[in-house]
Write a protein that holds these residues in place. Sequence first.
Motif, PDB file in Angstrom:
ATOM      1  N   ASP A  22       0.797  -1.278  -0.321  1.00  0.00           N
ATOM      2  CA  ASP A  22       0.073  -0.210  -0.030  1.00  0.00           C
ATOM      3  C   ASP A  22       0.929   1.129   0.037  1.00  0.00           C
ATOM      4  N   SER A  23       0.295   2.304   0.029  1.00  0.00           N
ATOM      5  CA  SER A  23       1.101   3.776  -0.029  1.00  0.00           C
ATOM      6  C   SER A  23       0.229   4.608   0.432  1.00  0.00           C
ATOM      7  N   GLY A  24       0.972   5.912   1.002  1.00  0.00           N
ATOM      8  CA  GLY A  24       0.286   7.041   1.462  1.00  0.00           C
ATOM      9  C   GLY A  24       1.269   7.655   2.050  1.00  0.00           C
ATOM     10  N   TYR A  25       0.524   8.806   2.837  1.00  0.00           N
ATOM     11  CA  TYR A  25       1.541   9.803   3.662  1.00  0.00           C
ATOM     12  C   TYR A  25       1.667   9.463   5.157  1.00  0.00           C
ATOM     13  N   LEU A  26       2.716   9.282   5.407  1.00  0.00           N
ATOM     14  CA  LEU A  26       3.117   9.119   6.820  1.00  0.00           C
ATOM     15  C   LEU A  26       2.559  10.035   7.744  1.00  0.00           C
ATOM     16  N   SER A  27       1.458   9.737   8.762  1.00  0.00           N
ATOM     17  CA  SER A  27       1.099  10.525   9.538  1.00  0.00           C
ATOM     18  C   SER A  27       1.113  10.642  10.869  1.00  0.00           C
ATOM     19  N   GLU A  28       1.938   9.352  11.392  1.00  0.00           N
ATOM     20  CA  GLU A  28       2.124   9.485  12.964  1.00  0.00           C
ATOM     21  C   GLU A  28       3.321   8.207  13.062  1.00  0.00           C
ATOM     22  N   ILE A  29       4.128   8.654  13.911  1.00  0.00           N
ATOM     23  CA  ILE A  29       5.178   7.577  14.369  1.00  0.00           C
ATOM     24  C   ILE A  29       4.882   7.686  15.995  1.00  0.00           C
ATOM     25  N   ASN A  30       4.818   6.662  16.641  1.00  0.00           N
ATOM     26  CA  ASN A  30       4.514   6.327  18.110  1.00  0.00           C
ATOM     27  C   ASN A  30       5.050   4.997  18.640  1.00  0.00           C
ATOM     28  N   THR A  31       5.174   5.068  19.933  1.00  0.00           N
ATOM     29  CA  THR A  31       5.481   3.693  20.732  1.00  0.00           C
ATOM     30  C   THR A  31       4.657   3.163  21.674  1.00  0.00           C
ATOM     31  N   GLU A  32       4.222   2.235  21.482  1.00  0.00           N
ATOM     32  CA  GLU A  32       3.332   1.503  22.411  1.00  0.00           C
ATOM     33  C   GLU A  32       3.803   0.250  22.985  1.00  0.00           C
ATOM     34  N   ILE A  39       3.999   2.845  12.869  1.00  0.00           N
ATOM     35  CA  ILE A  39       3.686   3.971  12.049  1.00  0.00           C
ATOM     36  C   ILE A  39       2.407   3.962  11.573  1.00  0.00           C
ATOM     37  N   THR A  40       1.667   5.132  11.372  1.00  0.00           N
ATOM     38  CA  THR A  40       0.500   5.102  10.597  1.00  0.00           C
ATOM     39  C   THR A  40       0.703   5.893   9.265  1.00  0.00           C
ATOM     40  N   ILE A  41      -0.092   5.294   8.208  1.00  0.00           N
ATOM     41  CA  ILE A  41       0.057   5.444   6.825  1.00  0.00           C
ATOM     42  C   ILE A  41      -1.491   6.046   6.501  1.00  0.00           C
ATOM     43  N   ALA A  42      -1.441   7.169   6.098  1.00  0.00           N
ATOM     44  CA  ALA A  42      -3.037   7.431   5.470  1.00  0.00           C
ATOM     45  C   ALA A  42      -3.023   6.904   4.070  1.00  0.00           C
ATOM     46  N   THR A  43      -3.913   5.966   3.888  1.00  0.00           N
ATOM     47  CA  THR A  43      -3.997   5.186   2.538  1.00  0.00           C
ATOM     48  C   THR A  43      -5.167   6.077   2.050  1.00  0.00           C
ATOM     49  N   ASN A  44      -5.541   5.009   0.797  1.00  0.00           N
ATOM     50  CA  ASN A  44      -6.856   5.547   0.135  1.00  0.00           C
ATOM     51  C   ASN A  44      -8.182   5.330   0.983  1.00  0.00           C
ATOM     52  N   GLU A  45      -8.261   4.275   1.666  1.00  0.00           N
ATOM     53  CA  GLU A  45      -9.542   3.745   2.398  1.00  0.00           C
ATOM     54  C   GLU A  45      -9.387   4.199   3.780  1.00  0.00           C
ATOM     55  N   GLU A  46      -8.191   4.022   4.486  1.00  0.00           N
ATOM     56  CA  GLU A  46      -8.212   4.190   6.076  1.00  0.00           C
ATOM     57  C   GLU A  46      -6.821   4.567   6.405  1.00  0.00           C
ATOM     58  N   SER A  47      -6.547   4.966   7.673  1.00  0.00           N
ATOM     59  CA  SER A  47      -5.285   4.865   8.328  1.00  0.00           C
ATOM     60  C   SER A  47      -4.614   3.447   8.483  1.00  0.00           C
ATOM     61  N   LEU A  48      -3.693   3.138   8.037  1.00  0.00           N
ATOM     62  CA  LEU A  48      -2.896   1.829   8.131  1.00  0.00           C
ATOM     63  C   LEU A  48      -1.945   1.909   9.421  1.00  0.00           C
ATOM     64  N   LYS A  49      -2.056   1.161  10.384  1.00  0.00           N
ATOM     65  CA  LYS A  49      -1.342   1.214  11.437  1.00  0.00           C
ATOM     66  C   LYS A  49      -0.357  -0.042  11.415  1.00  0.00           C
ATOM     67  N   TYR A  90       5.101   7.499   1.091  1.00  0.00           N
ATOM     68  CA  TYR A  90       6.004   5.928   1.146  1.00  0.00           C
ATOM     69  C   TYR A  90       5.067   5.054   0.395  1.00  0.00           C
ATOM     70  N   MET A  91       5.651   3.989  -0.032  1.00  0.00           N
ATOM     71  CA  MET A  91       5.244   2.735  -0.583  1.00  0.00           C
ATOM     72  C   MET A  91       5.817   1.646   0.661  1.00  0.00           C
ATOM     73  N   VAL A  92       4.920   0.997   1.005  1.00  0.00           N
ATOM     74  CA  VAL A  92       5.201   0.035   2.022  1.00  0.00           C
ATOM     75  C   VAL A  92       4.748  -1.431   1.904  1.00  0.00           C
ATOM     76  N   ALA A  93       5.708  -2.339   2.019  1.00  0.00           N
ATOM     77  CA  ALA A  93       4.874  -3.999   2.084  1.00  0.00           C
ATOM     78  C   ALA A  93       5.012  -4.277   3.413  1.00  0.00           C
ATOM     79  N   PHE A  94       3.962  -5.018   3.911  1.00  0.00           N
ATOM     80  CA  PHE A  94       3.771  -5.490   5.233  1.00  0.00           C
ATOM     81  C   PHE A  94       3.090  -6.884   5.198  1.00  0.00           C
TER      82      PHE A  94
END
Length: 251
Positions: free
Chosen positions: A39-49, A55-65, A83-87
């Motif tokens: 998938d691909s999109g803009y990186l909107s958040e980096i956090n630690t849990e 990381i959270t990527i704002a994709t076409n349909e939703e936010s991908l965590k 970014y383009m990301v493979a997971f």
Amino acid sequence: MRNLIKKSLLISVFIIVLGISFGCTPKEKPSVEDKLSIDSGYLSEINTENGKNYITIATNEESLKLEVVDKNLVASLTINEYYMVAFNQDNIVKSIDVKPFIGHVVSNYMEQKNITIKPTDKVDYSDLTLLDSMNVDFDEDGKEESIELYTVAERYNGEIAWDDGQNWILVVKDTDKDYVLFEDYVQLGGISFYAYFEDKDFVITTIQSGTANLKLTEYRFDKDSKSFISRISFTTHGDVNMFHQAPLGYK
């Protein structure tokens, strides 16, 4: 979460083709058992849990965590970059590659596109912090609607505990429905809104500012469809280094 960036199917295919042509830089070698998604999109958040990096990527349909195992990789990522990301099936990042050119193409595409925002069911925002509001009868039905701006940042002893970034929501509340104009994460910045009549049209304009971006978005109410039409009027491009940013002023 409604995303600011929505890609057409054509753009998605175009991105995947480019990704295959130019190649992604692998950060981890996938195992035989891994079933990879791209998938691909803009990186909107980096956090630690719980000691894990996400990381959270704002994709076409939703936010991908997604989880990122490599700490060095996390340090190399940049908020608001494309970014383009493979997971794999466990939502663990196996490869990620920056695509600034494609991000620029998507941004230009969205600036020229009007987005229709239709009403939704009522939502309870009482657990959020109200920053600004006003009442106006913009649809001329004899009842005033409420325009309200919220943040997830909490208020303590009269002061808001701002973080480096937080989610913001701008919603227009009618008697039996809501119009969610903006709902997204804002990094090192904030949102302000202006409501006015332009001739007979009701318009809300937002200014989103940060240390690396400035964006003006217009939301114009369409009486025929009873929807808001969203259009980006102005946005900065390229490597932006903001020298001065007015304080939010919210208390």
